[in-house]
Design a protein around this motif. Structure first.
Motif, short mmCIF file in Angstrom:
data_model
loop_
_atom_site.label_atom_id
_atom_site.label_comp_id
_atom_site.label_asym_id
_atom_site.label_seq_id
_atom_site.Cartn_x
_atom_site.Cartn_y
_atom_site.Cartn_z
N GLU A 1 18.14 24.17 21.16
CA GLU A 1 17.72 24.94 22.33
C GLU A 1 17.29 23.97 23.42
N HIS B 1 13.63 22.98 24.12
CA HIS B 1 12.83 22.34 23.09
C HIS B 1 12.96 20.82 23.08
N ASN C 1 19.57 23.36 12.70
CA ASN C 1 18.80 23.59 13.92
C ASN C 1 18.03 22.33 14.30
N SER D 1 15.30 20.84 16.42
CA SER D 1 14.17 21.35 17.20
C SER D 1 13.18 20.27 17.61
N THR D 2 13.36 19.03 17.13
CA THR D 2 12.45 17.94 17.47
C THR D 2 13.24 16.69 17.85
#
Length: 280
Positions: free
Chosen positions: A67, A70, A13, A15-16
Motif C-alpha cells: 500500500e 504505508h 503483503n 507493510s514495513t
C-alpha cells in the motif's frame, strides 16, 4: 483424518521498510502491486499471477502487495488513479545473461525497439552540491561531449528513506549519516546513460569520466575528471555512478520504478489496466 495442508499465500503483503528491503534481496523476479487503501489491490490479476507462477516456478517468480501510504519509498505513487506494477529482478543462473536496456513507458510504439537494442544502461547522479553551485548544465555538456547518450534526465529531491536504502551497503561507515543527509539536502539530477560510441561499456566509461571518489585525489590523478573539476571535498564530489552492472540494476530499480527494461534490468510499469474496487 489427515490434517489439511496449509495454503501458501500467492502475494506477500509488504507493510514495513524491513519487509521491503527483504523483498529487494529475493532471487528471481518479484512483481509488486502498488495499491491505494481506498481502492485495494488488483483482484483480476490474481488468476494470471497464479498461472504464471505455476509455469515459471515458485523459486524464480514472486508476487507482493504494497500500500503506497504505508511505505515512504512509494510516496510518489500515492493518490494515483491507475494500477501500478513494479518489477524487481535479482540475477540468477536461471535468468538471461543478455544485457538489458531501458525504454520509457509511453504508448508511442518505440518501447519494443529500445528494449531490444541491447545497450547497457547505468545510473548517473549530479549531486545536490553541484546543482546548488549551478554546474548542472556544464556537467551535462561534458557528458554529451564524452560520447554518452542521456536517455532520461530528472530533477528530484531524494527522500531519506530512498537514500538509506540506496546506500545500505555503507550503513556501517562513519560517514553514512553525513552522506544520506547531503543527498537529501536539495535537488539532484538523476540521469540514465547509455553509450553508442567507443569500446568501453557505459558503466566503466562513466566511472572513468567521474574520476576518483575523493576530489583531492581526483585533482592529483585525473585533473580532467568531473570530480576533479566540480567536486570540493567528501562527500561533496559532484557526481555519483554505479559501481558495476549489479549495482546499476539495483540503483535504477530503486530510483526509476516507472521505467521498463528488457531482460536483466529490473523494473517496469504496466500502466493502466483492469482493477477491482474502482479506479486506482
Amino acid at each position: 483424518m489427515g490434517s489439511k495442508k496449509k495454503e501458501i499465500a500467492l502475494q506477500v503483503n509488504i507493510s514495513t521498510q524491513e519487509l521491503w528491503e527483504e523483498m529487494l534481496s529475493s532471487k528471481g523476479l518479484t512483481v509488486v502491486d502498488v495499491y491505494q487503501g481506498w481502492c485495494g489491490p488488483c483482484k483480476p490479476m490474481v488468476s494470471l499471477f497464479q498461472k504464471m507462477r505455476i509455469e515459471v516456478g515458485l523459486d524464480l517468480l514472486h508476487f507482493a502487495l504494497a500500500e503506497a501510504d504505508h511505505l515512504e519509498v512509494l510516496e510518489k505513487y500515492r493518490g494515483k488513479c491507475e494500477p501500478t506494477f513494479l518489477f524487481y529482478a535479482i540475477r540468477d543462473e536461471a535468468l538471461s545473461d543478455e544485457d538489458g536496456c531501458l525504454s520509457h513507458d509511453e504508448d508511442n510504439g518505440e518501447d519494443e525497439d529500445m528494449a531490444s537494442s541491447g545497450k547497457t544502461c547505468t545510473l548517473a547522479i549530479i549531486k545536490p552540491d553541484a546543482v546548488a553551485h549551478g554546474k548542472t548544465d556544464e556537467i551535462i555538456m561534458k557528458i554529451h561531449e564524452a560520447g554518452f547518450d542521456i536517455l532520461t534526465n530528472e530533477e528530484r529531491t531524494m527522500t531519506e528513506a530512498e537514500m538509506r536504502l540506496f546506500y545500505q551497503h555503507r550503513a556501517g561507515e562513519e560517514a553514512f549519516e553525513k552522506l544520506v543527509h547531503h543527498m537529501c539536502s536539495g535537488p539532484s539530477h538523476l540521469l540514465i546513460l547509455t553509450r553508442s560510441e567507443g569500446t568501453e561499456d557505459v558503466i566503466t566509461a562513466w566511472r572513468m569520466l567521474m574520476g576518483p571518489c575523493d576530489p583531492d585525489v581526483a585533482r592529483r590523478e585525473q585533473p580532467d575528471s568531473l570530480r576533479a573539476q566540480f567536486g570540493t571535498e567528501m562527500p561533496f564530489n559532484a557526481v555519483h555512478g554505479s559501481q558495476d552492472r549489479g549495482d546499476a540494476s539495483r540503483e535504477l530499480a530503486l530510483l526509476f520504478p516507472t521505467f521498463k527494461f528488457s531482460d536483466e534490468v529490473p523494473e517496469a510499469s504496466l500502466g493502466p489496466g483492469a482493477r477491482s474496487g474502482g479506479p486506482h
